[in-house]
Design a protein around this motif. Structure first.
Motif, PDB file in Angstrom:
ATOM      1  N   GLU A  73     -11.039 -11.947 -34.403  1.00 37.01           N
ATOM      2  CA  GLU A  73     -11.154 -12.380 -35.928  1.00 37.01           C
ATOM      3  C   GLU A  73     -12.303 -11.604 -36.603  1.00 37.01           C
ATOM      4  OE1 GLU A  73     -11.064 -16.359 -38.931  1.00 37.01           O
ATOM      5  OE2 GLU A  73     -11.337 -16.502 -36.484  1.00 37.01           O
ATOM      6  N   GLY A  74     -12.118 -10.785 -37.569  1.00 36.81           N
ATOM      7  CA  GLY A  74     -13.160 -10.284 -38.464  1.00 36.81           C
ATOM      8  C   GLY A  74     -13.518  -8.811 -37.566  1.00 36.81           C
ATOM      9  N   GLY A  75     -12.872  -8.484 -36.570  1.00 40.51           N
ATOM     10  CA  GLY A  75     -13.506  -7.497 -35.915  1.00 40.51           C
ATOM     11  C   GLY A  75     -13.480  -6.187 -36.716  1.00 40.51           C
ATOM     12  N   LYS A  76     -12.411  -5.693 -37.283  1.00 46.14           N
ATOM     13  CA  LYS A  76     -12.360  -4.401 -38.148  1.00 46.14           C
ATOM     14  C   LYS A  76     -13.712  -4.383 -39.128  1.00 46.14           C
ATOM     15  CE  LYS A  76      -8.079  -4.582 -38.950  1.00 46.14           C
ATOM     16  NZ  LYS A  76      -6.539  -4.072 -39.315  1.00 46.14           N
ATOM     17  N   GLU A  77     -13.659  -5.631 -39.704  1.00 46.29           N
ATOM     18  CA  GLU A  77     -14.566  -5.516 -40.902  1.00 46.29           C
ATOM     19  C   GLU A  77     -16.074  -5.515 -40.312  1.00 46.29           C
ATOM     20  OE1 GLU A  77     -12.385  -7.632 -40.379  1.00 46.29           O
ATOM     21  OE2 GLU A  77     -11.108  -7.393 -42.398  1.00 46.29           O
TER      22      GLU A  77
END
Length: 628
Positions: A237-241
């Motif tokens: 969760e939120g890894g790409k950001e």
């Protein structure tokens, strides 16, 4: 191998004969020659057999080898026709099977039974591996497989991170062969300076990324490229950001820490990736894959995808945890978090105070302030944590430096000051202390500290500790409030009213051939009971396990007391025969004296009925139980 005509050699030869008979007759095994086991070079294996095993999936060849120490060592089983390394768990590069029974003791009287049990374990392991029933073991024993498959000279990463299941950007100091990663720049640089000194290169850190994965990786999932890291980040969760922020804030090469729950606790792994065309993504050089965008106008998501692509390789790294929770209990000490926040001032860093400081640092107390105005002398070395290399150094400063080097995650400071000067110059450290430990055996100093505590000038609980003559007994008194105070249980001359030992006059101490040079001829072993009692009482107080004034006493072995020329006091015996042998620790209540001249509220008041002196007639002098 055992030499000569010995019982070990006899059992070795008999054991091999028995195993050979069992394997050849029951398992149809054959002996292997040296040329057939060249793959096992370096394992010092002497006798070897091959047997064929039919599993549900195939017929497998097992090699059984014993070394020259057999039957006092465990036989080793190797899978000759094995899959590629890291396809099945519990199989090393050369085919050695890591069996549960390997951890059991060798049964030299029953070598055949031992081989039979291991054979059964080997068969079950191979069957489970063929059916992929044990693939989860790659996760539960993650470190074994991740680290075992690294290059021999792989870069190492030391982690101060808290493995709490959160993905986030962190800070990293990048060295040539070793990096240090932590939650903040201050934490990382402080650790480095504590561990290696104030070097000029410990001036700044870079950004790194911690990705907390849903589960620990299998070997087939270990990242080989930056694109693999991108695909792992998508599962978080939120890894790409986070990758986008890393691309914006970080510098080439980029460092990642992969965290996950293994089933046996959290695990961490390191990966470094380098953008082979880092100047391109910053618009400084033409990149045909980004045609159509002017320099500085490339979309952030496209820059991130360009960086974390399969065109950029990644290098796996070994991560070693050096955070406080791991050092003190491997993450399972339920008291660690509380102790890591505690602040303790230790006054007196002699043969009692110094080991107590060392024990508290080892227990995980996060902040220690050590105070002592004296230098270490040669006569101190025999019973002090500091050795000959520190003779002439201030005890508190040198001890703080030694402990800080050993426990760089903590904050440990030494002060070359008397207590009076310390409380004048460093009053805030006394004010915010969670505990003050006095190990000076200096009644004048103890009296001042006790008076300040009894009158509310010092809010922290105070622990006093001292030994009786020859360290045959010891005391630790924990005082959490203004009353009872230390004076309640002491004479006006500073001697305890409840002595454990009794001594003929003149045997309590020895003198050097110098004026006033009185000392106690005991060593570090005799001191251990007192040190342990005081240190454990300090931890009990810091953890809130005791709320009232408590007196913890240690009575050493009676044989030690007799050798030193003393005996038990009537107070200690007190009709209790179980105390006679000594070697006992007991907890007593530190009683309030209603006529105490200190905590009764009148420091010039009358002495208790047990005192013949008046305060005005008392001359202060240190007790005989010196802890220098």
């Amino acid at each position: 191998m055992p030499n000569g005509d010995t019982i070990a050699l006899q059992l070795h030869e008999e054991g091999i004969q028995k195993v050979d008979s069992f394997l050849s007759s029951v398992c149809n095994a054959r002996r292997l020659c040296a040329d057939e086991v060249q793959a096992y070079t370096g394992r010092f294996l002497k006798v070897r057999w091959e047997l064929q095993v039919e599993t549900p999936a195939a017929v497998r060849r097992l090699h059984v080898l014993v070394d020259g120490e057999f039957p006092f060592s465990i036989p080793r089983f190797f899978l000759a026709d094995r899959p590629k390394f890291l396809t099945w768990p519990h199989i090393e590069e050369d085919g050695l099977l890591c069996l549960l029974a390997d951890s059991k003791a060798a049964r030299f009287k029953h070598p055949v039974e031992m081989v039979g049990e291991l054979f059964g374990d080997a068969y079950r392991l191979v069957c489970a591996s063929e059916n992929r029933e044990n693939q989860s073991d790659f996760r539960t024993e993650f470190y074994s497989y991740w680290n075992r498959s690294l290059e021999e000279n792989a870069e190492r990463m030391l982690s101060l991170l808290k493995p709490d299941g959160r993905s986030r950007l962190v800070r990293i100091w990048r060295g040539k062969t070793q990096s240090v990663v932590g939650e903040s720049e201050g934490q990382v640089l402080a650790w480095l300076r504590h561990r290696y000194g104030k070097q000029p290169q410990f001036d700044s850190t870079d950004v790194a990324c911690l990705l907390w994965l849903p589960e620990a990786l299998l070997p087939e999932q270990y990242p080989k490229t930056a694109g693999d890291l991108y695909r792992l980040a998508v599962t978080v969760e939120g890894g790409k950001e986070l990758l986008q922020r890393l691309n914006e804030l970080g510098t080439n090469p980029f460092y990642f820490i992969l965290g996950a729950e293994s089933g046996n606790g959290p695990c961490l792994a390191g990966v470094r990736t380098r953008n082979i065309s880092s100047t391109d993504i910053r618009g400084k050089r033409r990149d045909h894959s980004l045609d159509g965008f002017r320099p500085g106008k490339i979309p952030k998501f496209l820059m991130t995808q360009r960086l974390f692509s399969d065109a950029n390789p990644s290098l796996r790294m070994k991560v070693e945890r050096v955070d406080s929770a791991w050092i003190h209990g491997r993450g399972y000490d339920r008291y660690h978090e509380s102790l890591s926040m505690k602040k303790v001032v230790i006054i007196g860093c002699g043969s009692v105070g110094a080991p107590i400081a060392q024990h508290l640092a080892m227990a995980g107390v996060g902040h220690l302030r050590l105070v002592d105005p004296e230098e270490l002398s040669w006569a101190n070395v025999g019973r002090h944590p500091l050795g000959a290399e520190h003779v002439g150094d201030n005890k508190a400063v040198a001890l703080a430096q030694k402990l800080q080097l050993s426990y760089p995650h903590a904050e440990i400071h030494g002060f070359d000051l008397s207590y009076a000067k310390f409380q004048s110059k460093e009053a805030p450290m006394l004010a915010d202390a969670d505990l003050i430990i006095c190990a000076t055996a200096d009644w004048e100093m103890e009296s001042l500290l006790n008076l300040q505590h009894a009158y509310g000038e010092i809010a922290a609980p105070v622990l006093y500790t001292w030994t009786e003559p020859h360290a045959c007994a010891g005391h630790a008194v924990f005082l959490p409030s203004i009353t009872p105070c230390l004076q309640c249980g002491m004479t006006l001359q500073g001697e305890t009213r409840i002595a454990i030992t009794a001594w003929p006059k003149g045997t309590e101490s020895q003198s050097e051939p110098a004026c006033g040079a009185v000392f106690q001829p005991y060593g570090p072993i005799e001191l251990q009971g007192t040190i342990s009692s005081a240190a454990s009482l300090a931890l009990d107080g810091l953890l809130g396990k005791i709320q009232h004034a408590l007196h913890r006493v240690w009575a050493g072995p009676h044989s030690l007391l007799v050798e030193a020329g003393g005996d038990w006091s009537d107070t200690w015996r007190n009709g209790k025969p179980e105390r006679e042998k000594g070697g006992i620790q007991e907890d007593w209540t530190w009683q309030k004296d209603d006529l105490c001249p200190v905590c009764s509220g009148n420091v010039t008041g009358a002495a208790s009925p047990s005192e013949l002196e008046t305060p005005s007639s008392v001359s202060f002098s240190p007790p005989l139980s010196s802890t220098t």
